[in-house]
Scaffold this active site. Structure first.
Site, PDB file in Angstrom:
ATOM      1  N   ASP A  25       8.980   2.562  -0.101  1.00 21.12           N
ATOM      2  CA  ASP A  25       8.220   3.115   0.885  1.00 21.12           C
ATOM      3  C   ASP A  25       8.371   2.644   2.118  1.00 21.12           C
ATOM      4  OD1 ASP A  25       6.025   4.060   2.033  1.00 21.12           O
ATOM      5  OD2 ASP A  25       4.641   3.434   0.722  1.00 21.12           O
TER       6      ASP A  25
ATOM      7  N   TYR B 211       0.935  -1.094  -0.009  1.00 19.42           N
ATOM      8  CA  TYR B 211      -0.143  -0.019   0.096  1.00 19.42           C
ATOM      9  C   TYR B 211       0.945   1.187  -0.155  1.00 19.42           C
ATOM     10  CZ  TYR B 211      -3.538   3.468   1.581  1.00 19.42           C
ATOM     11  OH  TYR B 211      -4.256   4.347   1.642  1.00 19.42           O
TER      12      TYR B 211
ATOM     13  N   LYS C 184       3.974   8.776   9.025  1.00 18.92           N
ATOM     14  CA  LYS C 184       3.814   8.314  10.227  1.00 18.92           C
ATOM     15  C   LYS C 184       4.640   8.707  11.400  1.00 18.92           C
ATOM     16  CE  LYS C 184       0.674   4.775   8.465  1.00 18.92           C
ATOM     17  NZ  LYS C 184       0.668   4.139   7.250  1.00 18.92           N
TER      18      LYS C 184
HETATM   19  C1  LIG Z   1       0.399   4.453   5.816  1.00 15.45           C
HETATM   20  C2  LIG Z   1       1.065   4.455   4.459  1.00 15.45           C
HETATM   21  C3  LIG Z   1       0.779   5.230   3.734  1.00 15.45           C
HETATM   22  C4  LIG Z   1      -0.016   6.353   3.518  1.00 15.45           C
HETATM   23  O1  LIG Z   1       0.258   7.320   4.306  1.00 15.45           O
HETATM   24  P1  LIG Z   1      -0.993   8.456   4.789  1.00 15.45           P
HETATM   25  O2  LIG Z   1      -0.176   9.183   5.706  1.00 15.45           O
HETATM   26  O3  LIG Z   1      -1.908   7.366   5.070  1.00 15.45           O
HETATM   27  O4  LIG Z   1      -1.400   9.011   3.411  1.00 15.45           O
HETATM   28  C5  LIG Z   1       1.882   5.145   2.226  1.00 15.45           C
HETATM   29  N1  LIG Z   1       2.712   4.020   2.523  1.00 15.45           N
HETATM   30  C6  LIG Z   1       2.833   3.227   3.494  1.00 15.45           C
HETATM   31  C7  LIG Z   1       3.761   2.080   3.289  1.00 15.45           C
HETATM   32  C8  LIG Z   1       1.957   3.313   4.610  1.00 15.45           C
HETATM   33  O5  LIG Z   1       2.089   2.257   5.481  1.00 15.45           O
END
Ligand SMILES: *Cc1c(COP(=O)(O)O)cnc(C)c1O
Length: 430
Positions: A238, A143, A266
């Protein structure tokens, strides 16, 4: 008793689609109504009916220090009294950029944004601008936020084109996103061979945390690095979830791999909305205003968010909670393992440091197809049984369980005991 949560949910549904501002919060995949939370302190949260829970969601990852860490709160309060936002440069942004560079040496330059979604979306645009190519490769089950290019389902095999995973995403966009299979280098080699000199970037969660927790093999990540070098493809890690979580230097420090770009979110915001992307200087300098690739944000580098994020990262740097997080997380998962074995349940646990997952499937779990074999109805029953015992887990099989530095051994022992009796309760239906 969760009467107040229930009535707030009814009220929310009249003004907010589905009653929530992010879909998983609605508890749809585990059944029951969501709890409305009102207070958090350390490892504990309280709902509006006054029930206390041990929290393993941690705002979906940011709260590695637990809720309302006194130093983080103090930093926010102090900054709020000076200024909340200018839309002009501040010294705080430089401090953040310098600290991130120090903690993650692959990041030579950094741009701050306000969410993980913005970070990945911008990183992909930048990779396209840098390479002059249009396609990207991502992996099924990873994701990267909710930008259009990422909401693409895999076709029936690695060779077929993807299709939009949500109404509103165009086929044109879907055409430029290719789906590889996680931990399967051959699937990526194939996509690259079929799209010569057309792939701008490969974006990957180096430890996947959004199909449950699925670590990448070293072979897979090293193979992606070599492939990107050979084909001049931008490798994007990511690390929105794993950055400062699995280690201070992120997953890239554990695997010893230097991505071209890294996306963060995060933890870097310490509980406030922040994202960031950064990496190779030659790529980052393509970004406006130093280069032609456009990217901007009214609240980017917001002083309040910088204060919370800097306070969090500095505590992580000074106190090095990672060995303790590892010990506690190992303690929890071996407690669970003993319970699962005693009950004779077919389950698989995965874990890297303080992020872990209990899959209701015999395993192994190395990719999305294998994760998807999980008995999600069983997870739903387990989730509700745990909630009833005061343990707040992620309301989906395909999310991580997070431990914070604030979880005490007593919290963990209580959780292991809750796990034992929850499993006994759901046993007949498995
Ligand atoms: C949470 C997450 C996102 C998205 O971040 P948001 O602040 O919710 O837009 C993207 N990549 C990874 C791996 C994530 O865990």
């Amino acid at each position: 008793m969760t009467n107040r949560s229930q009535s707030l949910f009814e009220r929310a549904k009249r003004s907010i689609p589905g009653g929530v501002n992010s879909p998983v919060r609605a508890f749809r995949s585990v059944g029951g109504d969501p709890l409305f939370l009102t207070r958090g302190e350390g490892a504990h949260v309280w709902d509006v009916d006054g029930n206390m829970y041990i929290d393993y969601v941690g705002s979906w990852g940011p709260l590695i220090l637990g809720h309302s860490h006194p130093k983080v709160v103090e930093a926010i309060e102090k900054q709020a009294r000076i200024a909340t936002s200018f839309g002009a440069p501040t010294e705080l942004e430089i401090e953040m950029a310098e600290l991130v560079r120090e903690l993650m040496p692959s990041i030579e330059m950094l741009r701050l944004v306000s969410s993980g979604t913005e970070a990945t979306m911008s990183a992909v645009r930048l990779a396209r601008g840098f390479t002059g190519r249009e396609k990207i490769v991502k992996f099924e089950g990873c994701y990267h936020g909710h930008a259009d290019s990422f909401l693409i389902k895999a076709g029936s095999g690695a060779l077929t084109l993807g299709s939009p995973d949500s109404p509103g995403v165009t086929r044109g966009t879907a055409q430029d996103t290719l789906n590889g299979r996680y931990n399967d280098l051959a699937s990526v080699e194939m996509l690259v061979a079929l799209n010569p000199a057309a792939i701008a970037a490969i974006i990957v969660e180096p430890i996947a945390g959004n199909m449950g927790v699925v670590p990448a093999s070293e072979h897979f990540l090293k193979g992606l690095r070599a492939l990107c070098d050979r084909e001049n493809i931008v490798l994007i890690f990511d690390e929105v979830m794993t950055g400062f979580r699995v280690a201070l230097g992120g997953a890239q420090s554990i695997y010893g791999i230097r991505p071209d770009l890294t996306t963060l979110g995060k933890i870097i915001g310490g509980g406030l909305p922040v994202g960031a992307f950064g990496g190779r200087r030659d790529i980052m300098q393509m970004l406006s205003p130093s280069g032609p690739v456009y990217q901007a944000g009214t609240l980017s580098g917001n002083p309040l968010a910088m204060a919370a994020g800097l306070a969090t990262l500095r505590i992580l740097q000074q106190e090095n909670p990672y060995p303790e997080l590892e010990r506690k997380s190992a303690m929890l998962s071996s407690g669970f393992a003993a319970n699962l074995q005693a009950a004779g349940i077919n389950a698989t646990q995965t874990r890297v440091g303080s992020m872990s997952c209990l899959f209701f499937t015999g395993g192994p779990v190395m990719n999305f197809d294998q994760a998807f074999k999980s008995d999600t109805a069983a997870y739903g029953r387990y989730f509700r049984a745990m909630l009833g015992r005061g343990i707040y887990l992620a309301p989906s099989q395909f999310e991580a369980m997070f431990i914070s530095a604030a979880h005490s051994d007593a919290d963990l022992e209580r959780t292991i005991e809750a796990n034992r009796s929850a499993i006994a309760e759901i046993m007949d239906s498995l």
